[in-house]
Design an enzyme around this catalytic site. Sequence first.
Site, mmCIF file in Angstrom:
data_model
loop_
_atom_site.group_PDB
_atom_site.id
_atom_site.type_symbol
_atom_site.label_atom_id
_atom_site.label_comp_id
_atom_site.label_asym_id
_atom_site.label_seq_id
_atom_site.Cartn_x
_atom_site.Cartn_y
_atom_site.Cartn_z
ATOM 1 N N LYS A 89 -40.227 -11.188 101.241
ATOM 2 C CA LYS A 89 -38.934 -11.170 100.560
ATOM 3 C C LYS A 89 -38.015 -10.062 101.065
ATOM 4 C CE LYS A 89 -39.626 -14.235 96.963
ATOM 5 N NZ LYS A 89 -41.044 -14.201 96.578
ATOM 6 N N GLU A 111 -31.938 -12.381 90.470
ATOM 7 C CA GLU A 111 -32.837 -12.941 89.468
ATOM 8 C C GLU A 111 -34.250 -12.724 89.982
ATOM 9 O OE1 GLU A 111 -31.706 -14.719 91.990
ATOM 10 O OE2 GLU A 111 -33.663 -15.447 92.667
ATOM 11 N N SER A 377 -47.892 -14.900 103.187
ATOM 12 C CA SER A 377 -46.579 -14.425 102.740
ATOM 13 C C SER A 377 -46.606 -13.095 102.009
ATOM 14 C CB SER A 377 -45.928 -15.495 101.852
ATOM 15 O OG SER A 377 -46.791 -15.848 100.788
#
Length: 390
Positions: A89, A111, A377
């Site tokens: 991310k 968010e 990930s």
Amino acid sequence: MDYNVNDKGFYGEFGGAYIPEILYSNVENLRKNYLRIIDEDDFKAEFDVLMRDYVGRPSPLYFAKRLSDKHGTRIYLKREDLNHTGAHKINNAIGQILLAQRMGKTRIIAETGAGQHGLATATVCALKGMKCIVYMGETDVARQQPNVQKMKMLGAEVRPVLSGNKTLKDATNEAIRDWCCNPSDTHYIIGSTVGPHPYPDMVTRFQSIISEEIKSQLAGKEGRDYPDYLIACVGGGSNAAGSFYHYLDDTRVKLIGIEAAGMGIDTDKTAATIHLGKRGIIHGSRTFVMQDDDGQITEPYSVSAGLDYPGIGPIHANLFVTRRAEYLAVTDDEALNAALELTRLEGIIPALESSHALAVFGQKKFRPDDLIVLTLSGRGDKDMETLLGS
Ligand SMILES: *Cc1c(COP(=O)(O)O)cnc(C)c1O
């Protein structure tokens, strides 16, 4: 066939920007400027330095020997779990904060569900001295305390959302509401390949550093710059889109996305949007959406908080209907077993999201000479309680 976004913001029949009038100028401003800004030399130079010296890129491409032996094939792991803040991310958060800065924004909203995107956003806001507000459903605030504490320590304000089911979908609605009220100074950092155009394309581009690195790393290790299979988990779809990006037109490479089946796709406790969703609109984008017969969005479920989104990025909806990529659904139990397997075979504790991708080896047989790259990930630190409880 072109699998990328067209100039109207669509991937085939999916995508677009279905937004209320009040958001139009914000989204249009972004659309008109993002490609120009991210192509500037000064942007690219700062992005590259931060990727290298702050995030720790390139992330290693690791040949997992014991995992390969166990499953009778050749498996490389793309180690996004080793990035600063523990997942992919941060790649997107850095790209968007640099963009926001160049667009003269001083206030950032985001968010978050599990808190990983909130954490990445709070991190880059600290890095750039920007005001940061993270909307998070009250239910998630309660169950993701370690990430909430980190966001607060980083100086972000975490605003609990009390509407709806008090989870990710409600937090997203609240962030959109905020953006409507604060158009001039605020940039909304969306954390996946979802939302109105240009977000899915912009996030895909920032995450495409993953496939760019896979190309050169494979060339160095194997003497060929493409694998036979690329495998990644899909929540909104950003780590998968970034892993696929430079191979979209290379049909020698088979693409596999793994979504969360939760308790199973024949139950109502699931997040398998590709398998069970119908065409609809969610958060500004036309895609597959989990909905009931009246078109009401249904609450998704997965043991993994990063995968329980009731929509899916429009790029994946298109890759699915064009059959360019295959999508499999993995249950909570399969993912938990795969997490334990990787931990014991390789000494790597994966995030629950990534564990869904790893469970592919229980569902699909590969040949001994197949070359597989699976994107890991994120790391499992945030999931220890769930992992140990199993
Ligand atoms: C958020 C998250 C995901 C799911 O998001 P995508 O946009 O589908 O990549 C997957 N893995 C980890 C570790 C995450 O934090």
